[in-house]
Design an enzyme around this catalytic site. Structure first.
Site, PDB file in Angstrom:
ATOM      1  N   GLU A  52       0.820  -1.220   0.000  1.00 54.91           N
ATOM      2  CA  GLU A  52       0.000   0.000   0.000  1.00 54.91           C
ATOM      3  C   GLU A  52       0.846   1.260   0.000  1.00 54.91           C
ATOM      4  O   GLU A  52       0.410   2.300  -0.489  1.00 54.91           O
ATOM      5  CB  GLU A  52      -0.967   0.005   1.183  1.00 54.91           C
ATOM      6  CG  GLU A  52      -2.108  -1.007   1.069  1.00 54.91           C
ATOM      7  CD  GLU A  52      -1.729  -2.387   1.583  1.00 54.91           C
ATOM      8  OE1 GLU A  52      -0.558  -2.574   2.001  1.00 54.91           O
ATOM      9  OE2 GLU A  52      -2.590  -3.287   1.559  1.00 54.91           O
ATOM     10  N   PHE A 114     -10.987  -7.289  13.988  1.00 52.65           N
ATOM     11  CA  PHE A 114      -9.903  -7.728  13.118  1.00 52.65           C
ATOM     12  C   PHE A 114      -9.587  -6.656  12.067  1.00 52.65           C
ATOM     13  O   PHE A 114     -10.474  -6.112  11.443  1.00 52.65           O
ATOM     14  CB  PHE A 114     -10.278  -9.038  12.424  1.00 52.65           C
ATOM     15  CG  PHE A 114      -9.217  -9.517  11.467  1.00 52.65           C
ATOM     16  CD1 PHE A 114      -7.953  -9.858  11.938  1.00 52.65           C
ATOM     17  CD2 PHE A 114      -9.477  -9.614  10.106  1.00 52.65           C
ATOM     18  CE1 PHE A 114      -6.969 -10.279  11.060  1.00 52.65           C
ATOM     19  CE2 PHE A 114      -8.497 -10.044   9.226  1.00 52.65           C
ATOM     20  CZ  PHE A 114      -7.235 -10.384   9.700  1.00 52.65           C
ATOM     21  N   GLN A 115      -8.333  -6.355  11.909  1.00 52.80           N
ATOM     22  CA  GLN A 115      -7.834  -5.347  10.965  1.00 52.80           C
ATOM     23  C   GLN A 115      -8.479  -3.979  11.185  1.00 52.80           C
ATOM     24  O   GLN A 115      -8.732  -3.249  10.235  1.00 52.80           O
ATOM     25  CB  GLN A 115      -8.002  -5.808   9.510  1.00 52.80           C
ATOM     26  CG  GLN A 115      -7.077  -6.985   9.187  1.00 52.80           C
ATOM     27  CD  GLN A 115      -6.929  -7.257   7.702  1.00 52.80           C
ATOM     28  OE1 GLN A 115      -7.844  -7.025   6.929  1.00 52.80           O
ATOM     29  NE2 GLN A 115      -5.771  -7.781   7.324  1.00 52.80           N
ATOM     30  N   LYS A 164     -17.601  -0.957   6.234  1.00 46.81           N
ATOM     31  CA  LYS A 164     -18.153  -2.015   5.383  1.00 46.81           C
ATOM     32  C   LYS A 164     -19.665  -1.864   5.197  1.00 46.81           C
ATOM     33  O   LYS A 164     -20.185  -2.094   4.100  1.00 46.81           O
ATOM     34  CB  LYS A 164     -17.845  -3.376   6.018  1.00 46.81           C
ATOM     35  CG  LYS A 164     -18.227  -4.552   5.159  1.00 46.81           C
ATOM     36  CD  LYS A 164     -17.936  -5.855   5.887  1.00 46.81           C
ATOM     37  CE  LYS A 164     -18.502  -7.039   5.098  1.00 46.81           C
ATOM     38  NZ  LYS A 164     -18.356  -8.287   5.856  1.00 46.81           N
ATOM     39  N   MET A 476      24.141   9.193   1.317  1.00 46.07           N
ATOM     40  CA  MET A 476      24.077  10.484   1.997  1.00 46.07           C
ATOM     41  C   MET A 476      24.443  10.331   3.471  1.00 46.07           C
ATOM     42  O   MET A 476      25.075  11.206   4.064  1.00 46.07           O
ATOM     43  CB  MET A 476      22.688  11.115   1.836  1.00 46.07           C
ATOM     44  CG  MET A 476      22.608  12.558   2.285  1.00 46.07           C
ATOM     45  SD  MET A 476      23.787  13.641   1.433  1.00 46.07           S
ATOM     46  CE  MET A 476      22.760  14.319   0.123  1.00 46.07           C
TER      47      MET A 476
END
Lengths: 567, 168
Positions: A52, A114-115, A164, A476
């Protein structure tokens, strides 16, 4: 009015908004959105990212290359938290990324389902605004507002959280034509009294300088800027984010300023009697970070669309709140037809600085210098490619040596400095500009942070080039360790690296490796003209350092110009 | 310096944490905060008192202006204004102090809201100094509990407050 479920409203609203590409990954609570997506395939292209964060950088790269909002779609919890680095990156560089996340059903909010994660809470400080949609019929309005907020005023990311049950719920589709928000009214036109004052200051100035930033690109002000600079014969320097807004081959352009800016640009800021900042925010990397010593002889005009940037780092003499393009037009209208400029002395002085300490390199010996590679790339592509750089030494060398001609051709993570941004952002940029040669220039360190997106690029049969400068180090970091930590190279060396050519090949991309300076040009030509995803691994010298450098806290005229200055 | 800031915001969830977030992000403490609906049920008024560097407060106010949910912001600090705070105080009421508490309440024009066997509960409205003075006097008598609303404030005259987008 058609009745439909939230998932369908999502796509209907995207289409209404003119969105035709979405970067994302399916999962739990957005599965219904993905289920109905197949119906819209002919109008909306979904790009399946592999992470993502990658999806968010893709949307960001798309937005920066096109000027249109980039869209991310993903599920809740880990997917949403994975977007956070991408969102913060977009926010720091004012890029309109709109992220849509799935969320647990409303009754389960806050239950550690969940999640589940608090997307709104987590992204509040790194978005311009965010929405938790509570009713299906509110979804189109929230989406329209999100796009409006993201792409107007100072562009910025916005997140829309879709539980949802909102996605599954059914209602009439009502897409509002116009959005009106009582608490959000971006100002486009500059205050006329301030503009008159600014024009007066400009006409009086003897050593004026234009300090351009990324705002010039977002407001598409390049034409106006060029006219303005030429009519008044004012030299132009640019921040990292502003590169491309003014053609590098124009005689008035004096390269990037700041920590790794050119000697001439930094000296010009220091000696100027009038700094005209347009769409820049006086960030510490652009000003050297020592705000007290910044431009000590200059009055400062600050043109910016975001009121919170005014007087934030530098207290200015003439602030003008407004859109860069609009304000430049307003100023041009007020200029007299005959202007006494007398710039000979000032431009001559700048020219002298340019000759005294030009940005340069000496490619001799058997180690390849990254500067040489970037310079060669600039010549081969005539400064016309879209270059998406990552973060580190190579990023500064791209800024110094690539001669950008057009806006939206230099894409990089400037504000947040997100390593791993470059490659996925290049994928997004290529979706925005399939007609252009898009090249990701990255380092071995930064490429490893999002190299999984090779699969995305190959899957979409992209014509995308990657030039990977391999110095086996966080370059760097190593440079700072050389300069400020007595050469204590703590954790900056990679004992293990993948074979990047084989890695590319394992994804179905092409790879080639360059180890000798004499092969650089021919290999770049070969790689760039080969169809498909091509990774060019260039083995470069890890000891090359980026100069000039203003040490943190230094004034603009206190530059380290080369190894002999360090002692 | 102490600042009293008045905000009109959308009356919806999450707005308060947006407002508070600007302070916490800079490590600033909010001294008091009062939020309630206005005449328009879709709008809430926040009165916020904070102590801090003027420069940073002015940055915070600009950021408030940028917030989509913030309709209007005014820093009342330098404006002629009225400020009030209400406090509820539960004070121990022993035989020998009961009369004295009532006498002090009378002087301060506090109201007695609840009378119990062991305590009085008083209500007082005033500016911060008056509230502090009253608390200071009752303290030796044994304050069991207090609840303060924090400051609410208004400009003294109906002059137009700064609109969003005005230059500084």
């Amino acid at each position: 009015m058609a009745r439909m479920i939230g998932a369908d409203m999502f796509f209907e609203t995207l289409i209404h908004q003119g969105i035709d590409v979405v970067f994302g990954i399916p999962g739990g609570y957005v599965l219904k959105v993905y289920d109905v997506m197949t119906k819209y395939e002919d109008r909306i292209k979904h790009v399946l990212a592999r992470h993502e964060q990658g999806a968010t950088h893709m949307a960001d790269g798309y937005a920066r290359a096109s000027g249109k909002p980039g869209v991310v779609l993903c599920t809740s919890g880990p997917a949403a938290t994975n977007t956070v680095t991408g969102i913060a990156t977009a926010q720091m560089d004012s890029s309109p990324v709109v992220v849509f996340t799935g969320q647990v059903p409303l009754p389960y909010l806050g239950s550690d389902a969940f999640q589940e994660a608090d997307h709104i809470g987590i992204t509040r400080p790194c978005t311009k605004h965010n929405y938790l949609v509570r009713r299906t019929r509110d979804l189109p309005l929230a989406m329209k507002e999100a796009f409006y907020i993201a792409s107007t005023g100072r562009p910025s990311p916005v997140l829309v959280d879709m539980p949802k049950d909102v996605i599954l719920g059914e209602d009439e589709l009502v897409i509002p034509e116009k959005v009106s928000l009582r608490g959000y009214k971006p100002v486009m036109k500059g205050n006329i009294a301030q503009i008159k004052k600014a024009v007066g200051m400009i006409l009086k100035a003897k050593r004026p300088l234009i300090f351009g930033g990324g705002g010039l690109i977002w407001s598409e002000a390049s034409e106006e800027l060029k006219t303005f600079a030429h009519r008044l014969e004012i030299p132009v320097t640019s921040t990292l984010m502003g590169l491309g807004s003014y053609p590098a081959d124009d005689p008035l352009f004096i390269s990037m300023l700041g920590m790794h800016g050119s000697y001439a640009a930094n000296m010009a800021v220091h000696e100027s009697d009038l700094v005209i900042s347009i769409g820049a925010r006086f960030d510490d990397r652009a000003t050297g970070g020592n705000f007290e010593k910044f431009a000590p002889y200059a009055k400062i005009i600050h043109i910016d669309i975001d009121p919170s940037t005014i007087d934030k780092n530098i207290v200015v003499h003439c602030p003008i709140l407004g859109d860069a393009k609009t304000v430049l037009k307003q100023m041009l209208e007020l200029l007299p037809s005959e202007i006494k400029k007398n710039r000979k002395k000032w431009l001559g002085q700048i020219n002298k600085w340019e000759r005294e300490h030009p940005i340069g390199y000496e490619q001799n010996g058997d180690k390849i210098l990254t500067t040489y590679v970037v310079d060669t790339l600039s010549n081969i592509t005539k400064g016309e490619a879209i270059i998406v750089s990552d973060v580190g030494q190579h990023q500064m060398w791209v800024a110094q040596f690539y001669k950008f001609k057009y806006p939206r051709t230099h894409i990089t993570s400037g504000g947040l400095g997100t390593m791993g941004f470059g490659f996925p952002a290049a994928i997004g940029a290529k979706f925005a500009r399939p007609d252009k040669q898009v090249i990701c220039v990255c380092g071995d360190g930064s490429f490893q942070m999002n190299m999984q997106e090779l699969a995305t690029a190959v899957e979409n049969q992209m014509d995308l080039k990657i030039i990977l400068m391999n110095n086996r180090h966080h370059g760097m970091v190593r440079q700072w360790q050389t300069m400020f930590f007595d050469g204590n190279y703590s954790a900056s060396y990679f004992k293990v690296l993948p074979d990047f050519v084989k890695l590319a090949e394992s994804f179905g991309a092409k790879g080639l490796k360059v180890e000798r300076p004499e092969d650089v040009e021919s290999s770049l030509r070969e790689g760039l003209s080969t169809e498909g995803v091509v990774l060019m691994e260039i083995m470069v010298d890890c000891e090359e350092l980026v100069y000039p450098m203003i040490a943190p806290g230094g004034a603009m005229n206190e530059m380290i110009l080369g190894a002999s200055d360090i002692a | 310096m102490r600042h009293t800031i008045s905000l009109f915001v959308d009356n919806e969830s999450g707005v308060l944490s947006r407002v508070a977030g600007l302070f916490s992000a800079r490590g600033f403490n909010i001294e008091s905060l009062n939020v309630a609906e206005t005449m328009d049920p879709e709008t809430s008024r926040i009165t916020l008192v904070t102590e801090g560097d003027d420069f940073i407060i002015s940055q915070i106010i600009k950021r408030f202006n940028n917030m989509v949910n913030v309709i209007n912001v005014t820093d009342l600090t330098d404006e002629p204004r009225v400020e009030r705070e209400m406090v509820l105080i539960r004070v121990e009421a022993k035989d020998k102090t009961r009369a004295e508490i009532l006498r002090m309440a009378d002087i301060f024009r506090a109201k007695v809201l609840d009378v119990g066997q062991k305590t009085y509960t008083l209500e007082l409205t005033g500016d911060k100094e008056k509230v502090n003075a009253f608390i200071g006097l009752l303290l030796p008598l044994g304050i069991k509990e207090i609840a303060r609303t924090g400051t609410v404030a208004m400009e003294r005259e109906a002059k137009p407050s700064k609109k969003k987008g005005d230059k500084k």
